[in-house]
Write an enzyme that holds these catalytic residues in place. Structure first.
Site: not given
Ligand code: NCD
Length: 311
Positions: A83, A55-56, A133, A105
């Site tokens: 690599k 989703r992110t 986050h 990320r």
């Molecule tokens: C979270 C994450 O990746 O930190 N999920 C997200 O961004 N929707 C929480 C998780 O992975 O549990």
């Protein structure tokens, strides 16, 4: 607002309210047949994801596209990182192509902060290890504010694998900034170490007793048991975790009527959250996803559209 969004520390209470206002306008775009605003036309944003995401990443991609930016997705698998290229070389390479913003990320806490020091374009942290986050916390705060009105004096319980949760660390900061009182609930093994002194300083309560907290809560945020970050046994068995800390059907009955339930996803149904809770009428889980696009549009807009546009 600061140049980057690396942590909730980068946004003041006024910034958060401004972002929420913009997000509310952006949210209306989602209901239109033609979902396009010209704000970031001619800008290019790279989504650089070194960790898995559903989703992110798609939410940032949709947000950028609805603002008319060109959005490129790069993941570690399939890039030169596999690599052996260093993080610094990777980000300098992609930004040398002339991009205007980087969403990243990474599994290392502090990675986005480090990268921001190497670049002169805005960097947005989409999750760094177990650290922060920020856009998730902002979308959670936005979703809750729309449901509850002001969060001033509201009691939010955050429950689950707090040790490994960047969502928890960002939410503690944003919810307390918004005036909510937070109780962090986890088994002792999944309560971050040093939380006693830290919680006093950060202004939140802690509890090992979910059943005592639920009837007092105005909102409940369940967090995922992050098996991929666990090196040892943090609880005896999944069943035992659910008995102590799962939002089960029985526990739903102990909430005040209408108490909203949140979860950032992905969910372990049957472990930290029962299907009855995830799919309950008061579950805001899909509202969180939809708000995510609007909030990320607001963040991209404020960081990338330029000073005049952000006024
Ligand atoms: C979270 C994450 O990746 O930190 N999920 C997200 O961004 N929707 C929480 C998780 O992975 O549990």
């Amino acid at each position: 607002m600061t140049r980057h969004l690396l942590s909730i520390d980068d946004v003041s209470v006024a910034d958060i309210h401004q972002l929420f206002e913009t997000a509310a306008e952006m949210h209306d775009v989602q209901k239109r047949e033609v979902k396009k605003l010209p704000a970031l036309r001619g800008r290019t944003v790279i989504n650089l994801f070194f960790e898995d995401s559903t989703r992110t990443r798609s939410s940032f991609e949709i947000a950028g596209k609805w603002l008319s930016a060109d959005v490129i997705n790069l993941s570690a698998k399939g890039s030169s990182t596999s690599k052996g290229e260093s993080l610094r070389d990777t980000v300098l390479t992609v930004t040398a192509m002339g991009i205007d913003g980087l969403v990243m990320r990474h599994s290392a806490s502090g990675a986005a902060h480090q990268v921001a020091g190497w670049l002169d374009i805005p960097v947005i942290n989409a999750g760094d290890g177990t650290h922060e986050h920020p856009t998730q916390a902002l979308l959670d705060g936005y979703t809750l504010t729309r449901r509850l009105g002001s969060l001033e004096g509201k009691h939010v319980a955050i429950v689950g694998d707090l040790t490994h949760s960047r969502v928890f660390r960002s939410n503690i900061k944003s919810l307390t900034k918004l005036g909510a009182s937070v109780t962090a609930v986890a088994p002792p093994t999944l309560m971050p170490s040093g939380v006693g002194p830290w919680s006093e300083e950060a202004g939140f309560a802690t509890s090992y007793d979910l059943d005592a907290v639920l009837p007092e809560a105005d909102a409940v945020m369940m967090l995922r048991v992050q098996k991929e970050r666990m090196s040892g046994g943090y609880f005896p068995s999944p069943r035992e975790y659910t008995v102590g800390y799962g939002l089960t059907r029985q526990r739903l009955g102990t909430l005040k009527p209408g108490t909203p339930i949140l979860h950032p996803g992905p969910m372990n149904r049957g472990l930290e959250i029962a299907a009855d809770a995830a799919d309950a009428a008061d579950s805001l889980i899909l509202d969180q996803v939809s708000a995510g696009v609007a909030v990320r549009m607001a963040v991209l807009y404020h960081l990338l559209a330029g000073e005049e546009a952000a006024q």
